[in-house]
Structure formats: C-alpha cells, structure tokens
Design a protein around this motif. Structure first.
Motif, PDB file in Angstrom:
ATOM      1  N   LEU A 181       0.840  -1.197   0.000  1.00 33.14           N
ATOM      2  CA  LEU A 181       0.000   0.000   0.000  1.00 33.14           C
ATOM      3  C   LEU A 181       0.880   1.253   0.000  1.00 33.14           C
ATOM      4  O   LEU A 181       0.599   2.220  -0.719  1.00 33.14           O
ATOM      5  CB  LEU A 181      -0.916  -0.007   1.222  1.00 33.14           C
ATOM      6  N   VAL A 182       1.961   1.219   0.778  1.00 34.80           N
ATOM      7  CA  VAL A 182       2.899   2.342   0.814  1.00 34.80           C
ATOM      8  C   VAL A 182       3.601   2.493  -0.533  1.00 34.80           C
ATOM      9  O   VAL A 182       3.751   3.605  -1.044  1.00 34.80           O
ATOM     10  CB  VAL A 182       3.932   2.140   1.944  1.00 34.80           C
ATOM     11  N   VAL A 183       4.030   1.375  -1.126  1.00 39.85           N
ATOM     12  CA  VAL A 183       4.702   1.417  -2.418  1.00 39.85           C
ATOM     13  C   VAL A 183       3.790   2.024  -3.482  1.00 39.85           C
ATOM     14  O   VAL A 183       4.203   2.886  -4.269  1.00 39.85           O
ATOM     15  CB  VAL A 183       5.147   0.004  -2.842  1.00 39.85           C
ATOM     16  N   THR A 184       2.531   1.586  -3.513  1.00 39.86           N
ATOM     17  CA  THR A 184       1.570   2.102  -4.491  1.00 39.86           C
ATOM     18  C   THR A 184       1.352   3.597  -4.303  1.00 39.86           C
ATOM     19  O   THR A 184       1.277   4.363  -5.282  1.00 39.86           O
ATOM     20  CB  THR A 184       0.229   1.364  -4.361  1.00 39.86           C
ATOM     21  N   PHE A 185       1.259   4.040  -3.062  1.00 38.29           N
ATOM     22  CA  PHE A 185       1.065   5.459  -2.767  1.00 38.29           C
ATOM     23  C   PHE A 185       2.252   6.288  -3.262  1.00 38.29           C
ATOM     24  O   PHE A 185       2.080   7.362  -3.844  1.00 38.29           O
ATOM     25  CB  PHE A 185       0.865   5.657  -1.268  1.00 38.29           C
ATOM     26  N   LEU A 186       3.476   5.783  -3.046  1.00 41.84           N
ATOM     27  CA  LEU A 186       4.672   6.500  -3.496  1.00 41.84           C
ATOM     28  C   LEU A 186       4.683   6.639  -5.020  1.00 41.84           C
ATOM     29  O   LEU A 186       5.028   7.702  -5.557  1.00 41.84           O
ATOM     30  CB  LEU A 186       5.929   5.777  -3.020  1.00 41.84           C
ATOM     31  N   TYR A 187       4.303   5.590  -5.716  1.00 39.99           N
ATOM     32  CA  TYR A 187       4.252   5.654  -7.181  1.00 39.99           C
ATOM     33  C   TYR A 187       3.195   6.652  -7.657  1.00 39.99           C
ATOM     34  O   TYR A 187       3.396   7.364  -8.641  1.00 39.99           O
ATOM     35  CB  TYR A 187       3.964   4.280  -7.765  1.00 39.99           C
ATOM     36  N   PHE A 188       2.069   6.705  -6.952  1.00 43.52           N
ATOM     37  CA  PHE A 188       1.021   7.655  -7.334  1.00 43.52           C
ATOM     38  C   PHE A 188       1.505   9.098  -7.155  1.00 43.52           C
ATOM     39  O   PHE A 188       1.269   9.957  -8.017  1.00 43.52           O
ATOM     40  CB  PHE A 188      -0.248   7.420  -6.517  1.00 43.52           C
ATOM     41  N   ILE A 189       2.186   9.365  -6.030  1.00 46.80           N
ATOM     42  CA  ILE A 189       2.735  10.702  -5.790  1.00 46.80           C
ATOM     43  C   ILE A 189       3.729  11.069  -6.882  1.00 46.80           C
ATOM     44  O   ILE A 189       3.738  12.200  -7.402  1.00 46.80           O
ATOM     45  CB  ILE A 189       3.414  10.760  -4.406  1.00 46.80           C
ATOM     46  N   SER A 190       4.579  10.104  -7.258  1.00 47.25           N
ATOM     47  CA  SER A 190       5.553  10.353  -8.310  1.00 47.25           C
ATOM     48  C   SER A 190       4.864  10.663  -9.635  1.00 47.25           C
ATOM     49  O   SER A 190       5.286  11.567 -10.368  1.00 47.25           O
ATOM     50  CB  SER A 190       6.467   9.129  -8.462  1.00 47.25           C
ATOM     51  N   PHE A 191       3.808   9.914  -9.955  1.00 46.35           N
ATOM     52  CA  PHE A 191       3.045  10.152 -11.180  1.00 46.35           C
ATOM     53  C   PHE A 191       2.466  11.569 -11.197  1.00 46.35           C
ATOM     54  O   PHE A 191       2.561  12.294 -12.194  1.00 46.35           O
ATOM     55  CB  PHE A 191       1.925   9.114 -11.284  1.00 46.35           C
ATOM     56  N   TRP A 192       1.904  11.988 -10.086  1.00 43.42           N
ATOM     57  CA  TRP A 192       1.271  13.304  -9.995  1.00 43.42           C
ATOM     58  C   TRP A 192       2.306  14.423 -10.142  1.00 43.42           C
ATOM     59  O   TRP A 192       2.098  15.392 -10.883  1.00 43.42           O
ATOM     60  CB  TRP A 192       0.535  13.419  -8.667  1.00 43.42           C
TER      61      TRP A 192
END
Length: 418
Positions: A181-192
């Motif tokens: 869940l943390v990994v997915t959140f970090l990738y989403f922040i990077s995408f944004w």
C-alpha cells in the motif's frame, strides 16, 4: 587524480530555481523510495517462498530487462516529450504495484506471478534513470549540470537508505499487503508530480529530417566513434556485470545464508551500501576536492572489486555493514563521474539518445546475476566473489590501457575537474 582547475561558482540551490527541477526532484525521490522498497520486499519474498537462489537471481535479472530497449526509449522521448514519457511510465509502476497489493490481500500471490509482473515493469524501469539524467541536462543551464547531478545522486542514495530500512521494517511489522500500500502510494505521488516537469521537445527540424530508425542508428554511430563514450560504456558494463551483483541481487542470499539474519538485517545491509554512496555524493557535490573525473572513475571501480572480495569473507553483520558502506562510497565515486564524463563528451542534441545507449550497460547486471546463481550453488559464494573480483580488476586494467588517451590522459576532456 587531482586537477588544478576549479568549477565556476557552482551552487546546489540554483537548481531549485528552475520550476521543472522543483517538480522532478521530489518525483524522482518518491520513485526511488518505491523502487528500493520493492527490491527488498520481492527479493525476500521470492527467496522465502521458493527457497531457490536461481529464482532470486532470475527476479533480479528481470528488473533490468528493459535496458535492451533503452535506446528506443531515448528516441521516443525526443519525439513524444520527456514529460509525457515520465508520467506514463510511473503510472504503469503504480498499476503493477496495486496488482501485487491485491494479490497479496487475497492470498493469491506466488513467486511465479511476481516474476511475470516484474518482467512487465522491468521492460521500462531501466529507462527511468535515463529520462532523469537527460531531463536534467535539457532543463538546467550547462554550468549547473554537475551540481544538479550531485543533488540527484544524493536523493537517490538517501532513497536507497529509506527504501531498504522501510521496506524491511514494514513487511516485518505490518505484512506484505500494507507494505505494498505504501509502495503504491509512493508511485502515485511520483506520477502526480511528474506531470509538473517541463515538456522538453526537440527542435522541429531535427524531428523532420530523421526517422526514428535513423535516430537510433545515429546514436550507435555517435558513441562508436567517440573513444571517451566507448570507454565509459565499457566501465559501466564491467561494474554492472561483476560488482553490482554482490551489493544488489545476491544481498538477500548473503543476509540469509552468510549473516543468518532477518528482513531487518537485510535492510541494514542495503542501507549501509546506500549510506556510503550518500557520503560520496556529498563529497563530490561540495567541490572541495578537485578530482579528475575519468581517473576517479577507474580507481574507484578497482577499489569496488577489492571490497566485494573482502565482503565475501565477512561473517560478522556489523563488519559486513562497514565494508558495504565503503563499497557504496567507491561505487558513487565511480558512477557519478561516469555520468558526468558521458554528458560532457556528448553534444546536447544527442543527450537523450546517448543516455539511452548508456543504459545498455545495465544489461551486465542480469547477465552477472544469472551466471552467479549456478556458480554460488556449485563452487560457493566466496569462490564466486573471488572469481568476479579478479576478473573485474584484470578487465579494468585492460580497458584503461586500451583507452588510455581518452580515459587516463590528464589533458583529456574526460579528466576535467568534477
């Protein structure tokens, strides 16, 4: 390895006055954190679930599968724009991480499924660093290049420390699902954040005059006829083939079978290597030591092979962490000057394509990992490390002699002060 010339008034704060870099820096940081966490999480999961070192090194090799197509990514970036490629690839990272999280939640995750998803991500992941470096070279003034590369390297090293420690700690205390869940959140922040970088495009005339195939061919021709670039590529391939396997892909094996430690111990070993890299990046970015770039790269790579050999004989966890810290230090002293040498020796119009070519050298890592797996099982970890280190030192000497005018001559462009 010293040079009397001094870089003109480089200040690391100047890079953050560029809007694109203010978005790129935290986006790259989030991506690096997620990368490091995934490497620790999935490496430990595969080794624990399968008990096979062969499957472990195969997983490590899959992460670099895309290095073969990195030059094509460089051409695509020049035509589509770096901004679009950057956020598109990071959206894919987020999607794949979300799938692994769901599989873990429903207890449907297996080593085989991890390998399949890793192959998808591995096709594009090696090009991420290429896009970062080329974007820095294209969006910042030339006089700020080394300062920006130093900052980028420092954030990457610090992310390796955080990723290694957090990845091991989260899975130990919260489980695989929460960790992802943390990994997915970090990738989403990077995408944004990646959507805020400048949409760097080539000059219209350069796109009109050449086809994508001609662009790719011109990159190979350009590198082939530049001894400095060929020599730097050779060094990059050599350290990926013979040095990196022991500090990356085989580290879970060393943690579990040599040091007899847990995920937390593995995290500390990985963080020690990254901390050494961070110290070297701070040293280079301070501009207090006027080092000749190419000579520093060669000496540091030789020291790296020696330290890998010493690490193989180490059985105490804390001493192993110390050796890995030293290895991380010389690793950064090798790879940062290498990037500077290649960017300085390349015309701006070729930055994207040449950095894409540079990523081909990463293919040495999966080859080294795939060869090391059977060797470790047949002759042992220590003997494999000795063989790799001796071969690395011999080949480093050979390429230095072969490209001595380009890489070792103090008057070469490759030996401009860092």
């Amino acid at each position: 390895m010293t040079n009397s010339s001094t870089p003109a008034q480089l200040n690391w704060r100047d890079s953050f006055r560029v809007k694109s870099f203010r978005y790129q820096w935290p986006a790259d940081l989030a991506t690096s954190w997620a990368f490091e966490m995934e490497t620790i999480l999935l490496g430990w999961y595969i080794l624990s679930a399968s008990g096979s070192v062969l499957m472990l090194v195969f997983y490590g090799a899959l992460q670099y599968l895309g290095s073969l197509v990195a030059p094509i990514f460089g051409v695509v970036c020049d035509r589509m724009g770096y901004r679009r490629m950057l956020w598109s690839t990071r959206a894919i990272y987020a999607l794949m991480a979300f799938v692994i999280m769901l599989l873990s939640y429903f207890e449907a995750l297996t080593p085989e499924k991890v390998l399949i998803l890793s192959a998808v991500v591995g096709m594009i992941r090696p090009s991420d660093q290429m896009m970062r470096n080329a974007l820095i070279a294209k969006t910042l003034p030339p006089e700020q290049l080394m300062a920006a590369l130093g900052i980028s390297r420092m954030t990457s090293d610090s992310a390796r420390i955080a990723g290694a420690l957090a990845g091991a700690g989260i899975v130990a205390f919260l489980g695989m699902t929460s960790a992802y869940l943390v990994v997915t959140f970090l990738y989403f922040i990077s995408f944004w954040l990646s959507r805020g970088v400048d949409n760097v495009q080539p000059a219209p005339s350069s796109v009109a005059l050449a086809s994508p195939l001609q662009d790719l061919k011109s990159a190979f021709t350009y590198v082939w006829h530049k001894p400095i670039l060929m020599g730097a590529m050779a060094v990059a391939f050599l350290v990926n083939l013979l040095a990196f396997p022991f500090s990356l892909g085989l580290l879970p094996y060393a943690a579990k079978n040599i040091f007899l430690t847990s995920q937390t111990g593995l995290g500390f070993l990985g963080a020690s290597f990254a901390f050494g890299g961070l110290l070297a990046s701070l040293t280079l970015s301070s501009h207090k030591f006027k080092l000749r770039a190419s000579q520093t790269m060669i000496v540091a790579s030789s020291a790296w092979f020696l330290l890998d050999f010493v690490f193989a004989f180490t059985q105490n966890l804390y001493f192993g962490m110390f050796i890995l810290m030293l290895a991380g230090f010389v690793q950064s002293l090798c790879m940062t000057p290498l990037a500077a040498v290649m960017l300085r020796a390349t015309e701006p119009a070729f930055h994207g394509r040449v950095m894409g070519m540079r990523m081909l050298a990463i293919w040495g890592l999966p080859i080294g990992l795939l060869i090391s797996g059977p060797l470790v099982e047949s002759i042992g970890y220590v003997a494999t490390a000795g063989l790799y280190s001796a071969l690395g030192l011999i080949l480093t000497l050979a390429l230095t002699v072969y490209w001595r005018r380009a890489l070792w001559d103090r008057h070469s462009v490759a030996n401009n002060a860092l």
